[in-house]
Enzyme design. Structure first.
Site, PDB file in Angstrom:
ATOM      1  N   ARG A 163       6.092   2.555  11.552  1.00  0.00           N
ATOM      2  CA  ARG A 163       4.804   3.141  11.178  1.00  0.00           C
ATOM      3  C   ARG A 163       3.664   2.181  11.515  1.00  0.00           C
ATOM      4  NH1 ARG A 163       2.642   7.415   8.352  1.00  0.00           N
ATOM      5  NH2 ARG A 163       4.712   8.299   8.139  1.00  0.00           N
ATOM      6  N   ASN A 216      -1.796 -16.016 -32.557  1.00  0.00           N
ATOM      7  CA  ASN A 216      -0.433 -15.972 -32.009  1.00  0.00           C
ATOM      8  C   ASN A 216      -0.410 -15.754 -30.503  1.00  0.00           C
ATOM      9  OD1 ASN A 216       2.355 -16.208 -32.936  1.00  0.00           O
ATOM     10  ND2 ASN A 216       2.631 -14.152 -32.111  1.00  0.00           N
ATOM     11  N   GLU A 261      11.626   3.591  -4.594  1.00  0.00           N
ATOM     12  CA  GLU A 261      12.183   4.441  -3.541  1.00  0.00           C
ATOM     13  C   GLU A 261      13.590   3.984  -3.191  1.00  0.00           C
ATOM     14  OE1 GLU A 261      11.407   5.692   1.107  1.00  0.00           O
ATOM     15  OE2 GLU A 261       9.740   4.901  -0.079  1.00  0.00           O
ATOM     16  N   GLU A 292      -0.725   8.494  -0.072  1.00  0.00           N
ATOM     17  CA  GLU A 292      -0.790   7.219   0.634  1.00  0.00           C
ATOM     18  C   GLU A 292      -2.027   7.025   1.507  1.00  0.00           C
ATOM     19  OE1 GLU A 292       3.308   5.422   1.523  1.00  0.00           O
ATOM     20  OE2 GLU A 292       3.511   7.504   2.136  1.00  0.00           O
TER      21      GLU A 292
END
Length: 1432
Positions: free
Chosen positions: A883, A245, A805, A1344
């Site tokens: 950043r 399947n 976020e 991070e």
């Protein structure tokens, strides 16, 4: 026929009359049995989250009881008749006690978000039951191979691998040297504790029954004989024959339900493998599973009693190679050979191999009363795209081919025939991946004098056309040729190049690479034969010829290596610093952890979302008439139903909740409305309502956006020094551009919201979000109500990495509008495909760099121009851009530096936050520049990095003074501990001795600024209650998503009050009622902000208790709490004002001696986790000794005067951000970041330069985590981040159709790292003797920063690539493209006959087009690039 389905689910007998034929087992278990431990994360068998075990009397193997791990999302409910289904709930629970597998996973920290954990444990359970070897390395190898279909996005697999090793070998560290089963291993191993489930005797008889289930949506029929199958096929022409399947299941899951399905799983004539030794022939029945074929091939190899080298090019080995990497273990257990042949897929793994064997297919049908059989050569099987020679009334009943013994390939006497076979597929990921190109080859030769003359040749290829191909002209070219004649290879490559073609616009892309790979497969096969037959193979680029013993393929590890971790346990604290398992580890391992998708709806109202299918089009009409006529459809909510504002967004309201009629769709997947229906299936069937008018002018990539001037906002610039002057003063300049593709989050839990309207304007939102306050504000904005009318709750997230976020908010808004319209709860979720499209990705970047450096290699000037693809709206992209601009310096000091950033609009879903938030992209550009400098200057990369690393007291280009900068000692430690010089020399020797396999080593440094760059966001909230029994209840503004935030918070509170951890309860739900105006749990700030807020709240309560403690010293905390309550003293506190000092106060001395209590504290009794570090982690050099500690809290120290006016006692705000100052050299400074996380990594890789395959041999990571609050959590974050980064830099690549549609929208097409992608040897060190006075208990952010450490793999891969290029006379290149996929690695190596042949063909094509004077080439005739740039 029987119409009742009977099976057992975790010891409970289930009987269902005429069950639904369109429901898979996973859906039924979750919706009807209400067991939510298994998760449906992809609905296509590609992730392992839905793994269950099937145990049954196998009617095809004499009723032997078998245990199979399967992907329940592909298993039809109707197919489990007569079976025992075991889910994670069937192993153990908190109430009944944990199973040994569950205990081991918890103890070894092998669960983070927990969505994959139940599937992993069930997979291990089945693998252990099927183990045939006992506790030994061979058993470990086979058990670990079973995880090739179980993905994990969080852990990096290291802790899971440690758990498996502890189960099998009794230890994850003390691994045996040999493959023997020893008494010590038997004593240590936990395998004996694993027992199978009972299979009731009544189930055996059910396998002899014929079944027929009839429902309004279709019929499911299970015959038990071939005659019945033929009759059914004649009565229902074209009805699918279902076994595994794996193909039909995908169609059913997407709403394509066949009217009749014929299950052939119990038809004995269609199962089994028959060997006719006398005739040298094998017959494979089509119902044989891929796993059974793999076991057959392995059995033939073992039975030959010859070494591996002698068997490498036999048919048995060829079958084993192709079956081993066919899909995943879960799929191989049920998928059949016949199914793979009959579906006619152009990417079939089996067809090229079977075609090369000259396989004959037996097709059987029933015409009247007569059974008709005909034979079709598989080389004539394909008739078009997914069209085969099998007639609608026929059944494939056998596949037959010659099967000569192993002696057929050995060197023989003059004139004796020799056969060599080989099959290979090239994929993005080694495990469970669809072939980019597959090839199968077979040559039969005779020895004539010193030569070898080809008598028969078969060359077959998959994924090179709309159907599987053979190459008859090239086969004819080979026949009669002498392989020892150098002209043979050249002629065959030219013939194959001209015969196997691809149009430049062929589906799948990678045109030049795929054509090269078709030639490469033969070239490698030829080289292998030459080695075996003693034929001289001239090589290119400085090497005379191929050595007979030289490896042509990546090496296989000889034995497993234990993971190594090095860290200190704190001795100055009791609970803080201990490596304890996460609080929810137990409930995740038992399947009892509840996620939003597990919450049952209180009413019948459900959902459906209407997405745009055009990227840049005017919505002409949304007509719901047909949809509303479908039974079960309630209403359609659109822009007309938005009571408040339709505009939403994070920083700027530049998105629409719903695109209105007359509006312009900004991207494919833009929300147009919510179709509310009683079930998800009804809603999805009815959502086809929209007419469009396409509008020209769409842009999709950065280059297109730049060319069209599609910039958002003004440039963002950071500069220090005089860049132009610095460039002029530099001795050398290097320039380059780095293209960095995006990355899809692939959190296992897709976006989901449940909106429940209340009285008046009240609205309660249960959602999976990292940012409850944003969802609260935007829902109120859209609903036109007060923020205080909206309550948003989230419990735990099944992974996020930034995807939730901001991007969870639009779904909450849409859901709230629909719920407000119908007046009852609405559940809104998105499928895996919709989630991967709409949630937003990591932003692609294009970064130009120009570096000026002095003659000795010192950097002097640098300029970066950063371009970011933000998608169709701002979202949080400006923060990402800032950043990125602020991290262009990496860890290197440049006196004169400027970085300029621009945001570029594109008609794609808005890109969003992803682990690293722009920092890794910019730091990679700097590391690529450093690589270019090292090549240009001729300086070793490690020495160059040491020379240019920041020193303490230097300024960044954004004018922040680096108070600490441990890069030089960190690099020196890394170089010393990894024996870099010796390994570098060994790599150079290896590369000199190998023409095709190269090794490389790379090193990078990490400097990651910690805190939100928008200063207002640096605030944390908490609410702490001291109960009268002395227990502590903590609420805070952070969200738990597997990163261990709740546990760290609990450790902080336990330490503050001086109580054991089990006396602290962290409320598992984050809610706007408890903590308002919260910030997103992002930027690795969760512990920094909320942890400090909790600490200050605890200190505030302790200060209130101080007078009572002085009055009655020596009592318990419960006594003091009761006394305070009786005096009406508030025992609850929010986070306090700015702390007296950034670091946590030292643990105060007790008011009087008290009996010592053990350290670390025991965890809660409900969690059977040990208090000591998990055995999977090596013992630290300095374990924390027990020390006296009072049973009651200690009075707080008097707080010094506040350095600034106190804030209201509602939250903690990070101090000092934005403060200006002056550096020692007199330059002005500003604190942009609270502090920095530092790190360094070194990675060694091995690369197959002819295919682009690679494997990570060793990775050494050093991460500065300050003084860790929980080393086990921090290690898990580092390990997981490294592997996620490895995916970013080498594998994961979103691919878009020219129309703006995402192609890689499922795990079938988008590949995250799997089990075998983890480094063979991984060593992680938490930097010792580090402290951080800026954060709670001197800790540092961890989530991070370490992702970037994986970029050392990019440098290592380029090191290996350039070793090949230099050996082949090509110029070295710096890394300019990520991800460095197999395509880019292969094409960068270049310089070989296969690439040369394809390049020659395209050069000739270009000359012909030029001579013909044609205009721009048609799409299919254009010259494809050497390789495709990242889809930026």
């Amino acid at each position: 026929m029987e119409d009742t389905l009977v099976f057992y689910l975790n010891k409970q007998r289930i009987a269902i009359q005429n069950p639904r034929t369109d429901v898979n087992l996973a859906t039924w278990i979750r919706q009807e049995a209400h067991l939510t431990g298994l998760k449906i994360a992809c609905a296509e068998g590609g992730c392992g989250a839905c793994t269950v075990m099937l145990s049954y009397h196998d009617p095809m193997h004499n009723s032997k009881i078998v245990h199979k791990a399967v992907a329940a999302c592909l298993i039809p409910l109707c197919s489990v008749d007569g079976m025992v289904v075991t889910t994670i709930e069937g192993l153990g629970s908190q109430r009944a006690g944990l199973h040994v597998l569950q205990e081991t996973f918890v103890k070894n920290h092998a669960t983070q978000c927990g969505m994959c954990t139940p599937g992993m444990i069930i997979e291990l359970y089945a693998a252990c039951l099927n183990n045939q070897f006992g506790p030994c390395l061979k058993a470990l190898s086979e058990i670990e191979e079973c995880f090739d279909g179980n993905l994990c996005r969080c852990t990096g697999y290291t802790s899971i691998r440690d758990s498996v090793r502890e189960i099998v070998l009794g230890s994850s560290q003390n691994l045996p040297e040999t493959d023997e089963v020893t008494p010590d291993l038997c004593k240590r191993s936990l395998l004996a504790k694993i027992t199978p489930p009972d299979v009731p005797a009544e189930l055996e008889a059910r396998h002899r029954l014929q079944l027929c289930f009839a429902t309004p949506t279709g019929r499911w029929i299970r015959p038990t004989s071939l005659a019945e199958v033929l009759a059914l096929r004649a009565a229902h022409p074209g009805a699918p024959l279902v076994a595994g399947n794996s193909e039909v299941g995908l169609l059913v899951n997407h709403g394509q339900q066949p009217a009749v399905q014929i299950a052939v799983t119990h038809v004995g004539e269609l199962h089994g493998i028959e060997v006719d030794a006398a005739r040298g022939q094998v017959t494979i029945r089509p119902g044989t599973t891929i796993a059974e074929l793999q076991e057959f091939a392995l059995g033939q190899l073992r039975a030959s009693h010859q070494d591996k080298a002698a068997l490498k090019y036999t048919r048995a080995q060829t079958m084993f190679n192709m079956t081993k990497y066919f899909a995943s273990h879960n799929v191989r257990n049920v998928a059949t050979v016949g199914g793979n042949v009959c579906n006619g897929s152009p990417v079939s793994d089996m067809l090229p191999m079977l075609m090369s064997f000259d396989t004959l297919a037996e097709c059987t049908s029933k015409v009247g009363e007569e059974v008709v059989r005909r034979t079709v050569p598989l080389r004539e099987w394909m008739k078009g795209y997914r069209k085969t020679a099998l007639a609608p009334t026929e059944v494939l009943t056998a596949l037959r081919f010659d099967f000569p013994g192993p002696q057929s390939h050995l060197p023989a006497a003059e004139g004796a025939p020799i056969e060599f076979c080989w099959a290979q597929k090239q994929t993005r990921r080694r495990e469970d991946d669809i072939a980019l190109v597959s090839g199968a080859m077979r040559l039969r030769m005779q020895r004539q004098g010193a030569g070898w003359v080809v008598r028969e040749a078969r060359l077959c290829f998959g994924s090179m056309s709309f159907m599987t191909l053979s190459a008859p002209r090239t086969e004819e070219c080979l026949v009669g040729r002498d392989l020892a004649d150098p002209a043979t290879l050249e002629a065959v490559l030219a013939s194959l190049r001209d015969e196997i073609r691809l149009a430049s616009d062929a589906p799948g892309g990678m045109i030049r690479y795929r054509r090269v790979m078709a030639l490469t497969f033969f070239y490698k096969f030829y080289c292998a034969l030459a080695q075996r037959l003693g034929i001289r193979v001239p090589l290119f680029g400085g090497r005379a010829e191929l050595r007979p013993e030289e490896e042509l393929y990546l090496s296989e590890p000889e034995r497993p290596q234990p993971s190594q971790t090095h860290f200190d346990i704190r001795t100055d604290t009791a609970t803080v610093g201990q490596p304890l398992p996460i609080l929810s580890g137990t409930v995740q391992a038992t399947g009892e952890a509840k996620y939003v998708s597990d919450v049952a709806m209180p009413y019948d109202g459900t959902y459906g979302v209407l997405f745009s299918t055009k990227a840049h089009a005017k919505v002409l009409r949304i007509d719901a008439t047909a949809a509303l006529a479908v039974p079960g459809v309630v209403t359609l909510a659109t822009r007309e139903d938005v009571r408040g504002a339709n505009c939403i967004g994070t920083a700027v309201h530049d998105e629409e909740c719903f695109v209105p009629v007359g509006g312009l769709t900004p991207h494919v997947g833009a929300p147009l409305g919510v179709l509310v229906a009683r079930t998800e299936e009804i809603a999805r069937r009815a959502v086809k309502l929209v007419d469009y008018e396409e509008v020209p002018g769409a842009v999709y990539t950065i280059d297109e956006g730049i060319a069209a001037g599609k910039f958002i906002e003004q440039p963002f610039v950071q500069q220090r020094g005089d860049v132009e002057k610095g460039m002029a003063e530099s001795a050398h300049l290097v320039e380059g551009v780095v293209y960095e593709g995006g990355q899809i989050h692939f959190a296992f839990e897709p976006n989901i919201t449940i909106a429940s309207p209340g009285e008046g304007d009240a609205m309660e939102i249960l959602t999976a979000t990292q940012n409850v306050s944003l969802s609260q504000r935007l829902v109120a904005h859209v609903c036109g109500c007060r923020i205080s009318d909206v309550v948003v709750r989230t419990r735990r997230l099944g992974g996020a990495f930034g995807s939730k976020e901001t991007r969870a908010a639009w779904l909450a808004c849409a859901c709230a509008v629909a719920a407000r319209k119908v007046g009852s709860p609405v559940r809104l979720t998105v499928s895996r495909e919709e989630d991967m499209l709409t949630v937003g990705h990591r932003s692609p970047f294009k970064i130009h760099y120009k570096i000026g450096f002095m003659a000795d290699g010192r950097l002097h000037a640098a300029e970066f121009k950063v371009f970011q693809n933000v998608g169709c709206s701002m979202d949080c992209s400006f923060g990402i851009l800032k950043r990125a601009v602020n991290h262009c310096d990496g860890v290197y000091y440049v006196p004169h530096i400027r970085a300029t950033g621009r945001m570029v609009f594109a008609n794609r879903p808005t890109n969003t936050a992803f682990r690293g938030f722009g920092g890794p992209e910019a730091m990679l550009a700097m590391e690529c520049a450093m690589y270019a400098v090292a090549e240009r200057a001729g300086i070793d990369q490690a020495q160059l990095r040491l020379m240019n690393a920041y020193r303490p007291g230097q300024l960044t280009h954004y004018h922040q003074l680096l108070e600490t900068a441990p890069f030089v000692p960190m690099f020196e430690r890394l170089i010393r501990d990894t024996h870099y010089a010796d390994r570098k020399a060994a790599i150079e020797r290896f590369n000199a001795e190998h023409a095709f396999i190269k090794r490389g080593i790379g090193m990078v440094g990490l400097k990651y600024g910690c805190s939100f760059e928008s200063f207002f966001m640096n605030q944390g909230q908490s609410l702490v209650h001291l109960q009268q029994d002395g227990t502590v209840q903590v609420c805070h503004g952070g969200t738990e998503m597997g990163q261990g935030l709740h546990l760290k918070i609990a450790q902080i509170a336990a330490e503050a009050f001086g109580v054991p951890l089990d006396r602290v309860a962290v409320v598992q739900e984050t809610c706007t009622l408890q903590c308002a105006n919260t910030q997103p749990t992002a930027a690795s700030s969760g512990t920094d902000l909320n942890g400090m807020a909790v600490l200050q709240a605890c200190e505030a309560i302790k200060a209130r208790l101080e007078p009572i403690m002085k009055e009655a010293p020596g009592k318990t905390l419960a006594d003091y709490a009761k006394m305070a309550y009786m005096r009406r003293i508030d025992l609850s506190a929010h986070g306090s004002a700015r702390p007296p000092q950034p670091a946590a106060p030292a643990r105060p001395s007790p008011p009087q001696p008290a009996p010592a209590r053990p350290s670390p504290p025991q965890p809660a009794p409900a969690r059977p986790s040990p208090p000591q570090p998990a055995p999977a982690r090596p013992s630290p050099p300095q374990p924390a000794p027990a020390r006296p500690s009072p049973p009651q809290p200690s009075p707080p120290q008097p707080a010094p005067a506040q350095p600034a006016p106190a804030r209201p006692p509602f939250y903690y705000a990070t101090p000092e951000l934005g403060e200006a100052g002056v550096s020692p050299s007199g330059e002005p400074t500003q604190r942009l970041f609270s502090y920095f996380a530092f790190g360094a990594s070194m990675t060694e890789v091995e690369v197959d330069t002819l295919t682009g395959d690679y494997r990570v041999l060793q990775a050494d990571l050093i991460e500065d985590v300050g003084r860790s609050i929980n080393p086990a959590i921090d290690l898990g974050q580092i390990e997981g981040a490294y592997l996620q980064g490895l995916g970013l830099y080498t594998m994961e690549e979103p691919v878009w159709h020219p129309s703006g549609r995402l192609i890689t929208n499922s795990p079938s097409w988008y590949k995250i790292p799997g089990w075998t992608d983890q480094p063979h040897a991984l060593r992680v060190t938490l930097l010792p003797n580090s402290a951080n006075p800026k954060a709670v208990y001197s800790s540092k952010a961890i989530g991070e920063p370490p992702l970037f450490l994986a970029s050392s793999a990019v440098m290592a891969l380029m090191d290996a690539i350039n070793a090949a290029r230099k050996q082949r006379g090509l110029e070295a290149q710096a890394p300019y493209w990520t991800p460095l996929t197999c395509e880019r690695i292969r094409m960068l190596c270049a310089g070989d006959p296969c690439v040369a042949a394809i390049d020659e063909a395209y050069a000739r094509q270009a000359q012909e087009q030029l001579a013909a004077g044609k205009g721009p080439a048609a799409a299919g005739e254009a010259i494809p690039p050497t390789f495709e740039l990242p889809n930026q």
